[in-house]
Scaffold this motif. Structure first.
Motif, PDB file in Angstrom:
ATOM      1  N   ARG A 166      -1.547  -0.414   9.208  1.00 45.07           N
ATOM      2  CA  ARG A 166      -2.120   0.449   8.165  1.00 45.07           C
ATOM      3  C   ARG A 166      -1.382   1.782   8.136  1.00 45.07           C
ATOM      4  O   ARG A 166      -1.026   2.289   7.068  1.00 45.07           O
ATOM      5  CB  ARG A 166      -3.610   0.675   8.452  1.00 45.07           C
ATOM      6  N   TYR A 167      -1.144   2.322   9.308  1.00 42.24           N
ATOM      7  CA  TYR A 167      -0.424   3.597   9.380  1.00 42.24           C
ATOM      8  C   TYR A 167       1.002   3.454   8.845  1.00 42.24           C
ATOM      9  O   TYR A 167       1.471   4.277   8.049  1.00 42.24           O
ATOM     10  CB  TYR A 167      -0.400   4.105  10.824  1.00 42.24           C
TER      11      TYR A 167
ATOM     12  N   GLU B 230     -16.971   3.827   1.091  1.00 45.49           N
ATOM     13  CA  GLU B 230     -15.815   4.714   0.989  1.00 45.49           C
ATOM     14  C   GLU B 230     -14.571   3.871   1.180  1.00 45.49           C
ATOM     15  O   GLU B 230     -14.526   3.006   2.044  1.00 45.49           O
ATOM     16  CB  GLU B 230     -15.877   5.856   2.003  1.00 45.49           C
TER      17      GLU B 230
ATOM     18  N   THR C 164     -10.002   3.767   0.451  1.00 44.47           N
ATOM     19  CA  THR C 164      -8.844   4.657   0.413  1.00 44.47           C
ATOM     20  C   THR C 164      -7.895   4.254  -0.698  1.00 44.47           C
ATOM     21  O   THR C 164      -7.539   3.086  -0.816  1.00 44.47           O
ATOM     22  CB  THR C 164      -8.120   4.642   1.762  1.00 44.47           C
TER      23      THR C 164
ATOM     24  N   MET D 216       2.547   5.452   5.693  1.00 42.07           N
ATOM     25  CA  MET D 216       3.736   6.295   5.846  1.00 42.07           C
ATOM     26  C   MET D 216       4.871   5.814   4.943  1.00 42.07           C
ATOM     27  O   MET D 216       5.649   6.634   4.440  1.00 42.07           O
ATOM     28  CB  MET D 216       4.193   6.325   7.306  1.00 42.07           C
TER      29      MET D 216
ATOM     30  N   ARG E 103       4.168   7.310   1.686  1.00 43.41           N
ATOM     31  CA  ARG E 103       4.461   8.746   1.678  1.00 43.41           C
ATOM     32  C   ARG E 103       5.956   9.011   1.619  1.00 43.41           C
ATOM     33  O   ARG E 103       6.415   9.877   0.887  1.00 43.41           O
ATOM     34  CB  ARG E 103       3.901   9.415   2.936  1.00 43.41           C
TER      35      ARG E 103
ATOM     36  N   ALA F 258     -10.967   1.512  10.733  1.00 48.69           N
ATOM     37  CA  ALA F 258     -11.360   1.743  12.132  1.00 48.69           C
ATOM     38  C   ALA F 258     -12.877   1.699  12.295  1.00 48.69           C
ATOM     39  O   ALA F 258     -13.387   1.018  13.189  1.00 48.69           O
ATOM     40  CB  ALA F 258     -10.816   3.090  12.621  1.00 48.69           C
TER      41      ALA F 258
ATOM     42  N   LEU G  68      -5.443   0.958  -0.834  1.00 49.65           N
ATOM     43  CA  LEU G  68      -4.749   0.819   0.453  1.00 49.65           C
ATOM     44  C   LEU G  68      -5.427  -0.208   1.360  1.00 49.65           C
ATOM     45  O   LEU G  68      -4.755  -1.016   2.006  1.00 49.65           O
ATOM     46  CB  LEU G  68      -4.671   2.172   1.175  1.00 49.65           C
TER      47      LEU G  68
ATOM     48  N   LYS H  67      -9.806   9.396   0.124  1.00 53.47           N
ATOM     49  CA  LYS H  67     -11.038   8.626   0.118  1.00 53.47           C
ATOM     50  C   LYS H  67     -11.722   8.703  -1.250  1.00 53.47           C
ATOM     51  O   LYS H  67     -11.817   9.791  -1.841  1.00 53.47           O
ATOM     52  CB  LYS H  67     -12.010   9.177   1.162  1.00 53.47           C
TER      53      LYS H  67
ATOM     54  N   ILE I  26      -3.205  10.279  -0.759  1.00 56.31           N
ATOM     55  CA  ILE I  26      -3.855   9.120  -0.142  1.00 56.31           C
ATOM     56  C   ILE I  26      -5.231   9.609   0.242  1.00 56.31           C
ATOM     57  O   ILE I  26      -5.370  10.418   1.158  1.00 56.31           O
ATOM     58  CB  ILE I  26      -3.051   8.595   1.066  1.00 56.31           C
TER      59      ILE I  26
ATOM     60  N   TYR J 134       0.870  12.875  -5.778  1.00 53.70           N
ATOM     61  CA  TYR J 134       0.235  11.734  -5.117  1.00 53.70           C
ATOM     62  C   TYR J 134      -0.770  12.236  -4.111  1.00 53.70           C
ATOM     63  O   TYR J 134      -0.757  13.398  -3.713  1.00 53.70           O
ATOM     64  CB  TYR J 134       1.254  10.814  -4.455  1.00 53.70           C
TER      65      TYR J 134
ATOM     66  N   MET K  52      -4.381  -1.497  12.815  1.00 55.80           N
ATOM     67  CA  MET K  52      -4.403  -0.060  12.560  1.00 55.80           C
ATOM     68  C   MET K  52      -2.984   0.517  12.530  1.00 55.80           C
ATOM     69  O   MET K  52      -2.687   1.423  11.750  1.00 55.80           O
ATOM     70  CB  MET K  52      -5.257   0.672  13.611  1.00 55.80           C
TER      71      MET K  52
END
Lengths: 597, 597
Positions: free
Chosen positions: A142-143, A229, A231, A147, A150, A557, A539, A215, A213, A211, A139
């Protein structure tokens, strides 16, 4: 409450008094002393509880796995010989002064370090499963990845604009998730399959670089790498051509891989055309780590006596291709049979082969195979020459409709490549596949269908083919493949209303239908729409690849099962009759209470 | 394609050859020369087309508003006297060398600079509406604000974790949007009203600090500041108490306001209790820019002959409050009548008042009002003393159930404050409202309901009141109000299963019901849940406040109308019978085709 995370302690912190908060990962009693491995999101720390502080020690004795604790103590070096190089704080331990049990825990249904849990158990107890260090890492990664996307896009002048989740159903492509409207009786919203049309509208509205990010939703039958669902990193830009867009995008991906997992991807990424990818790899997302390649022999076997080859070679859309396996002469009969049934999954009716015993003898003595006698010398010569076969090699053949041959030999190439080590040793092999066809023929409905989507621009020099020969018309479309996975795909879009109408017409969508489904896009195109294009990256897949996880469920998650259920919250579930009435719908039939899987 | 954005040109760029891409905002012909104001997302630039380049000039003559153009030219200073201080590039102009029409435009249905468009027209033609400089600025500011949130939270160790959009329906709070399941016949997902339970589960899973900027959904009847889908900055953290959480959060908001609109908010934010807020402002989100305050007089009028006051003052939940208007003696009869009907909107049956002609005479000669003779001297003295009234003031009164008084006088305070200039001159007045009650009594259903939500922690010293006197029990809850708007709200959550069960019991939720609805949370709380809490900010509202827009629809790219429709895409819409069949639902009744609003 805390001064440090467990994973932040090191020899630098020796001598400091620290306060830690976390969970009892393990408790061991050894020589009258209690050792607690305290765990938080940054790692583990070893806490030593000496019996010389009786009050604290009494608390320590009560502690069981997964108790939530606050610990105050002094950092000291571990005694020589007891350091642990596997964890960040492995050189130190905390001599405990005080423990507070913030919350006790009942006995967990499984050990957190049990590697053999069934996925159902993990998903039912997802909260505990997420405490496992691997899931914490996934996780975090993934973050970090999101980022990195971004940051790069922000620096490059892209802005994040939110598009609606409650939008219009367009019964094209995949199946929509529908949402009944209460206020507008008998009408439904759809959850977006992608923000495709909205991002084009944002370009027409002049936002220049967008842009999001976000669902996306598809109500399809699920496979290992699909979720209801998912991303998408969705990107669109104006006033740039195909080369410029793919140039920025590969720079983006290089930056993301560098920042997230410190990997240097090649610069530039290789680019091959769709048709070359199919010829050489049987796939539009080839795994370039595998060194094996397909060889075209269709034209060489048109006149051979072997009807299986000759008939296919002379038929429309037929393909005969070879796959040379260096040293493959040593494959056992059993292995070859297994490969033959493997290609059967992809619809191939057989897997012919030639063992190359002596490449200097282009005949039945040098080449061992029941089919050799039915192939003439010219064909055999061409096969040996084009595959570059050497004595000791084996050549597989597949003859069928091109699609079957590509799917079957493409998959076999990957399978043998990885099983038998025909790989180049590189960990990451990204490439652009470009020059996709605009359309593919839908045999079932006897009409042309869009390969990407109906808003993809044809090559400028192919606009004339839209009306005359759509099958030959190439698109300004590009896919980014990495290690055999499609990581993203996009295109330059149509920005002129007249071209958009020609494409709809090639797809057999008449004016009225186009107006009902995409009227707002056609309308917007009339007001000076800029040239624009974009891409969408998956993603979930990118992070799955980065972690080496087996399933995208390991980087989400709270994922759904392959029956689209959430085992944690028990969704979906039955709802009150009152709710349905408010939404102006009813069930088709009374549903018997079910036992959930 | 471009070298600069239009808004980037300035005296610094003089002499450079530039390429610009954008839209013809306006075209003027003046003295044989054509002037084009070219527009892109960063601003406007004046392009001068001289007839001495006939080929270029011919193209210039063909240009109409909203044509999409690529222009090459040289930047030069504008002639003296023709500079424009209102735009970034106002000191320069571009002498045009070449124009390419990238896409022509039909005549737009309205002028982009028309300030008097109806909202329906704007929403139907949203793509053109979004081209308007104000809307471009709004969307940019929204992005800047969201990024400021992300940067701060990222630096503070919070990580963004995505929670599901397809989740479980819990028929509490607002109405859910439902999504029928195809795979699980007769069952439904719900779109999340907030990720509340999931963020708590993430804390229990040990992620320590979480945030997400995410869509939430409520199927409620819409008001000016509501949308079916709205965006929440959702935050949760472990191991921190109320003061620490609100401390970080106000720092976050200060940083966001500074970065997004360069505003310095006070440090620290004032904090007042819920009960004080209601006493002094009649609101739990008081607008502190307004200097007027309510005065409590309930106890002072218990024994007066005026029954309207005395009866209320002696009844349960009754309140009599005063609102002093300095210099209000000069209000006209018409104004006072208008205020009386204004408070009627909030259920007040009347609006008594006293004109203070001479504050030294506490009787009918100094105080002018039909009610004075029915108030005894002690009461009048108390009123004058407590309100601090001076000669020339006016005092309004409201007597009713406390809720009605608070709503009515609270609203009147704001109205008169802004209309008559009783404001402190400060542009931004944030404050924390804390110490909310845990429960409010639901008269209709004769039971206690949660003020925030059922997972909010009671104050430690009030846990005992849960069973004995829930009405007195205060919560660890906090709201952030700015200028009379609720900008965010949150609480410390319950982290112990036994306390959670007591709260459910106070709410009349029995064990079985709790298990069905929130079993997965109760289960997770058993495994060493950490102390945790958080907050959610309404992004749409924050950005609306920052822009000074009238409606949150002005800061959402593609909003819904108050009938929950998208006028651009025409969603929601009817769907095929086949789609409904696949979802195991049918319409309650055949719907007649409707004409959309």
């Amino acid at each position: 409450m805390r001064t440090h995370y467990c994973g932040q302690l090191s020899s630098q912190t020796i001598g400091q008094e620290v306060t830690l908060c976390g969970w009892a990962h393990r408790r061991r009693d050894h020589g009258g002393v209690i050792f607690i491995d305290l765990r938080d999101r940054e790692g583990l720390a070893q806490v030593v509880c000496d019996p010389d502080r009786p009050e604290m020690f009494k608390v320590a004795e009560s502690i069981r796995n997964e108790f939530c604790l606050k610990i105050v103590g002094k950092v000291r070096a571990r005694p020589a010989g007891s350091t642990n190089a596997n964890i960040a704080s492995g050189e130190v331990e905390i001599l405990c002064q005080n423990i507070e049990v913030l919350n006790p825990s009942v006995t967990p249904p499984f050990q957190l370090d049990d590697e053999n849990l069934s996925e159902n158990v993990r998903l039912q107890h997802r909260v505990l499963d997420l405490r496992r260090p691997q899931m914490q890492k996934n996780m975090m990664l993934r973050y970090k990845t999101a980022m990195a996307f971004r940051r790069y896009l922000d620096n490059a002048g892209f802005i994040d604009i939110e598009t609606p989740m409650l939008t219009k159903s367009t019964p094209e492509g995949a199946r929509d998730y529908l949402v009944p409207s209460r206020v507008n009786a008998g009408q439904f919203f759809a959850l977006p399959q992608s923000p495709q049309l909205f991002k084009q509208l944002l370009m027409i509205a002049g936002f220049d670089r967008y842009y999001q990010i976000t669902k996306c939703f598809r109500d399809e039958d699920l496979r290992a790498d699909r979720q209801p669902e998912f991303t998408q990193v969705d990107i669109e830009t104006s006033f740039l051509n195909e080369a410029e867009i793919t140039g920025i995008m590969e720079n983006l991906i290089r930056t993301v891989f560098k920042e997230a997992i410190d990997v240097d991807l090649p610069n530039p990424f290789p680019r091959i055309s769709y048709s070359e990818a199919m010829q050489r790899y049987g796939s539009d997302k080839p795994d370039l780590r595998v060194t094996l390649e397909l060889t075209e022999v269709t034209d060489a076997v048109k006149d051979v006596p072997f009807k299986v080859f000759a008939n296919v070679a002379n038929s429309e859309n037929g393909r005969v291709a070879a796959l040379r396996i260096p040293g493959g002469n040593s494959l056992t009969r059993g292995e070859i049979d297994a490969y033959a049934s493997f290609v059967g999954i992809y619809g191939a009716k057989g897997l012919a082969y030639i063992k190359v015993n002596d490449v200097t003898q282009i005949n039945e003595s040098g080449l061992q195979s029941p089919i050799v006698k039915n192939l003439n010398e010219a064909a055999l010569k061409a096969i040996i020459e084009r595959t570059g076969a050497q004595s000791g090699d084996l050549i597989f053949f597949c003859a069928d409709k091109a699609k079957v041959v590509n799917d079957a030999l493409g998959a076999l190439r990957i399978k043998i490549g990885h099983e038998k080590g025909f790989v180049n040793g590189s960990a990451w092999e990204p490439l652009w596949v470009v020059d996709f066809p605009m359309f593919e023929y839908d045999e079932e409905n006897k009409r042309w269908a869009a390969c990407h989507h109906p808003f993809t621009s044809p090559k400028d020099e192919h606009v004339g083919l839209l009306a005359t020969d759509p099958g030959k018309c190439l698109a300004k479309a590009y896919d980014l493949a990495v290690n055999g996975w499609e990581m993203g795909g996009g295109s330059v879009r149509i920005h002129r209303a007249d071209v958009q109408e020609q494409v709809f017409s090639a797809l057999g969508i008449d004016e009225e239908e186009a107006k009902i489904k995409f009227g707002f896009l056609l309308d917007a195109l009339k007001y000076g729409a800029p040239p624009h294009g974009g891409i969408a990256f998956g993603l979930d897949r990118i992070v799955t690849m980065m972690t080496g996880a087996e399933s995208i469920r390991d980087v989400i998650a709270f994922p759904k099962t392959q029956r689209a259920q959430c085992l944690l919250t028990d969704a979906p579930s039955e709802v009150d009759e009152k709710q349905l009435r408010e939404l102006h719908i009813r069930l088709r039939q009374k549903v018997e209470p079910q036992v959930k899987a």
